[in-house]
Write an enzyme that holds these catalytic residues in place. Structure first.
Site, mmCIF file in Angstrom:
data_model
loop_
_atom_site.group_PDB
_atom_site.id
_atom_site.type_symbol
_atom_site.label_atom_id
_atom_site.label_comp_id
_atom_site.label_asym_id
_atom_site.label_seq_id
_atom_site.Cartn_x
_atom_site.Cartn_y
_atom_site.Cartn_z
ATOM 1 N N PHE A 35 1.538 5.626 4.891
ATOM 2 C CA PHE A 35 0.452 5.885 5.846
ATOM 3 C C PHE A 35 -0.733 4.924 5.723
ATOM 4 O O PHE A 35 -1.784 5.175 6.296
ATOM 5 C CB PHE A 35 -0.075 7.334 5.752
ATOM 6 C CG PHE A 35 0.987 8.378 5.888
ATOM 7 C CD1 PHE A 35 1.545 8.645 7.124
ATOM 8 C CD2 PHE A 35 1.444 9.074 4.774
ATOM 9 C CE1 PHE A 35 2.542 9.615 7.249
ATOM 10 C CE2 PHE A 35 2.432 10.042 4.892
ATOM 11 C CZ PHE A 35 2.981 10.314 6.136
ATOM 12 N N SER A 36 -0.576 3.830 4.965
ATOM 13 C CA SER A 36 -1.712 2.906 4.805
ATOM 14 C C SER A 36 -1.778 1.877 5.933
ATOM 15 O O SER A 36 -2.697 1.052 5.960
ATOM 16 C CB SER A 36 -1.645 2.210 3.442
ATOM 17 O OG SER A 36 -0.471 1.426 3.332
ATOM 18 N N GLY A 37 -0.805 1.903 6.842
ATOM 19 C CA GLY A 37 -0.862 0.974 7.976
ATOM 20 C C GLY A 37 -0.108 -0.325 7.740
ATOM 21 O O GLY A 37 -0.380 -1.326 8.411
ATOM 22 N N LYS A 38 0.849 -0.312 6.824
ATOM 23 C CA LYS A 38 1.634 -1.531 6.563
ATOM 24 C C LYS A 38 2.446 -1.934 7.795
ATOM 25 O O LYS A 38 2.452 -3.097 8.184
ATOM 26 C CB LYS A 38 2.584 -1.326 5.373
ATOM 27 C CG LYS A 38 1.874 -0.969 4.080
ATOM 28 C CD LYS A 38 2.846 -0.820 2.938
ATOM 29 C CE LYS A 38 3.840 0.326 3.124
ATOM 30 N NZ LYS A 38 3.197 1.658 3.212
ATOM 31 N N SER A 39 3.134 -0.955 8.394
ATOM 32 C CA SER A 39 3.932 -1.273 9.574
ATOM 33 C C SER A 39 3.023 -1.717 10.713
ATOM 34 O O SER A 39 3.322 -2.667 11.431
ATOM 35 C CB SER A 39 4.769 -0.070 9.999
ATOM 36 O OG SER A 39 5.666 0.269 8.970
ATOM 37 N N ASP A 99 10.229 -5.291 7.125
ATOM 38 C CA ASP A 99 9.519 -4.029 6.864
ATOM 39 C C ASP A 99 10.295 -3.210 5.836
ATOM 40 O O ASP A 99 11.495 -3.433 5.645
ATOM 41 C CB ASP A 99 9.356 -3.233 8.170
ATOM 42 C CG ASP A 99 8.240 -2.192 8.079
ATOM 43 O OD1 ASP A 99 7.382 -2.306 7.170
ATOM 44 O OD2 ASP A 99 8.208 -1.268 8.914
ATOM 45 N N GLU A 100 9.640 -2.289 5.168
ATOM 46 C CA GLU A 100 10.274 -1.419 4.162
ATOM 47 C C GLU A 100 11.001 -2.260 3.111
ATOM 48 O O GLU A 100 12.114 -1.935 2.688
ATOM 49 C CB GLU A 100 11.268 -0.456 4.831
ATOM 50 C CG GLU A 100 10.661 0.410 5.914
ATOM 51 C CD GLU A 100 9.976 1.659 5.395
ATOM 52 O OE1 GLU A 100 9.692 1.734 4.164
ATOM 53 O OE2 GLU A 100 9.698 2.548 6.210
ATOM 54 N N GLY A 124 0.864 -1.178 0.000
ATOM 55 C CA GLY A 124 0.000 0.000 0.000
ATOM 56 C C GLY A 124 0.895 1.220 0.000
ATOM 57 O O GLY A 124 2.121 1.101 0.096
HETATM 58 P P1 ADP Z 1 2.801 2.621 6.627
HETATM 59 O O1 ADP Z 1 3.727 1.580 7.234
HETATM 60 O O2 ADP Z 1 1.911 2.053 5.545
HETATM 61 O O3 ADP Z 1 3.497 3.884 6.188
HETATM 62 P P2 ADP Z 1 1.982 3.080 9.349
HETATM 63 O O4 ADP Z 1 1.538 1.760 9.929
HETATM 64 O O5 ADP Z 1 3.362 3.543 9.699
HETATM 65 O O6 ADP Z 1 1.763 3.057 7.762
HETATM 66 O O7 ADP Z 1 1.011 4.258 9.802
HETATM 67 C C1 ADP Z 1 -0.381 4.182 9.677
HETATM 68 C C2 ADP Z 1 -0.954 5.300 10.545
HETATM 69 O O8 ADP Z 1 -0.620 6.566 9.976
HETATM 70 C C3 ADP Z 1 -2.448 5.345 10.632
HETATM 71 O O9 ADP Z 1 -2.952 4.439 11.591
HETATM 72 C C4 ADP Z 1 -2.707 6.785 11.059
HETATM 73 O O10 ADP Z 1 -2.576 6.900 12.462
HETATM 74 C C5 ADP Z 1 -1.539 7.546 10.451
HETATM 75 N N1 ADP Z 1 -1.877 8.421 9.313
HETATM 76 C C6 ADP Z 1 -1.299 9.612 9.057
HETATM 77 N N2 ADP Z 1 -1.769 10.140 7.894
HETATM 78 C C7 ADP Z 1 -2.667 9.275 7.386
HETATM 79 C C8 ADP Z 1 -3.483 9.238 6.188
HETATM 80 N N3 ADP Z 1 -3.473 10.230 5.290
HETATM 81 N N4 ADP Z 1 -4.271 8.157 5.996
HETATM 82 C C9 ADP Z 1 -4.289 7.164 6.911
HETATM 83 N N5 ADP Z 1 -3.554 7.147 8.036
HETATM 84 C C10 ADP Z 1 -2.743 8.172 8.291
#
Ligand code: ADP
Length: 201
Positions: free
Chosen positions: A18-22, A98-99, A15
């Site tokens: 900020f999609s919550g992958k981590s 991750d990453e 994704g």
């Molecule tokens: P990823 O690993 O995909 O970058 P993370 O798990 O680090 O995602 O972070 C997901 C969290 O980021 C969400 O639970 C929310 O708190 C925060 N967040 C910040 N900006 C957004 C956004 N535009 N859409 C969704 N979540 C966001």
């Protein structure tokens, strides 16, 4: 006759930023730890050195992880060649990465090798780069995985499900040809939908 099912397989979580992958990787890894499975989590090191670190979500949740310079270092670590925290592959049930998009294409054979050896491999990473082009070897990992989950964030412009990572340089959308690493630039990223993801011409 085939040998019994070892449980080894590959799960991919993708994704935009900020999609919550981590968060999802941490959720799956934490459950495995609670179940007393032996877990090793890796992430790419920004420098060339191994160090104990952690995977962190933007919302602040964390899990212990080892930062490694490349995929070969993960193999070395799991084959017990490496003194720091060495855990031979027979001694791990779950490997989290991750990453993943920042590892080279040699991550793919390593992931498959681990799954073949009976390990549950959970890989999280960006499916698309800032241009919305497939990111490195992630398409191959997605194709070879037993399961794949595609998460969305929330578009910062319209609130629709965001599938792309908007790169901003000095507040302006990045150009297609902008180098991936820009020294000294004021960069940021935002989650965007298909309509609101733009590249400067
Ligand atoms: P990823 O690993 O995909 O970058 P993370 O798990 O680090 O995602 O972070 C997901 C969290 O980021 C969400 O639970 C929310 O708190 C925060 N967040 C910040 N900006 C957004 C956004 N535009 N859409 C969704 N979540 C966001």
């Amino acid at each position: 006759l085939k040998s019994p099912y070892s449980g080894g397989h590959v799960e991919v979580i993708v994704g935009p930023m900020f999609s919550g992958k981590s968060e999802e990787l941490i959720r799956r890894v934490t459950r495995a730890v609670i179940a007393r499975q032996r877990v090793a989590v890796f992430k790419p090191a920004l420098d060339d050195r191994y160090h104990a670190s952690h995977v962190a979500s933007h919302a602040g949740r964390t899990a212990e992880a080892l930062a490694v310079p490349d995929a070969q270092a993960i193999r070395a670590h799991l084959s017990g060649e490496d003194a720091l925290l060495a855990a031979p592959v027979e001694a791990v049930d779950v490997v989290g990465i991750d990453e993943a998009q920042f590892f080279g294409s040699d991550l793919v054979p390593l992931v498959l090798e681990l799954a073949d050896a009976g390990v549950r491999v959970i890989v999280a990473g960006l499916d698309l780069d800032f241009r919305a082009e497939p990111f490195g070897m992630m398409p191959e990992l997605l194709a070879r995985a037993e399961s794949a989950e595609k998460l969305t964030a929330i578009c910062t412009v319209c609130g629709a499900p965001a599938t792309r990572s908007q790169r901003l340089i000095g507040g302006q959308p990045a150009r297609y040809d902008d180098p991936v690493v820009l020294v000294g630039a004021q960069e940021s990223y935002e989650a965007r939908c298909r309509v609101h993801h733009t590249l400067r011409r």
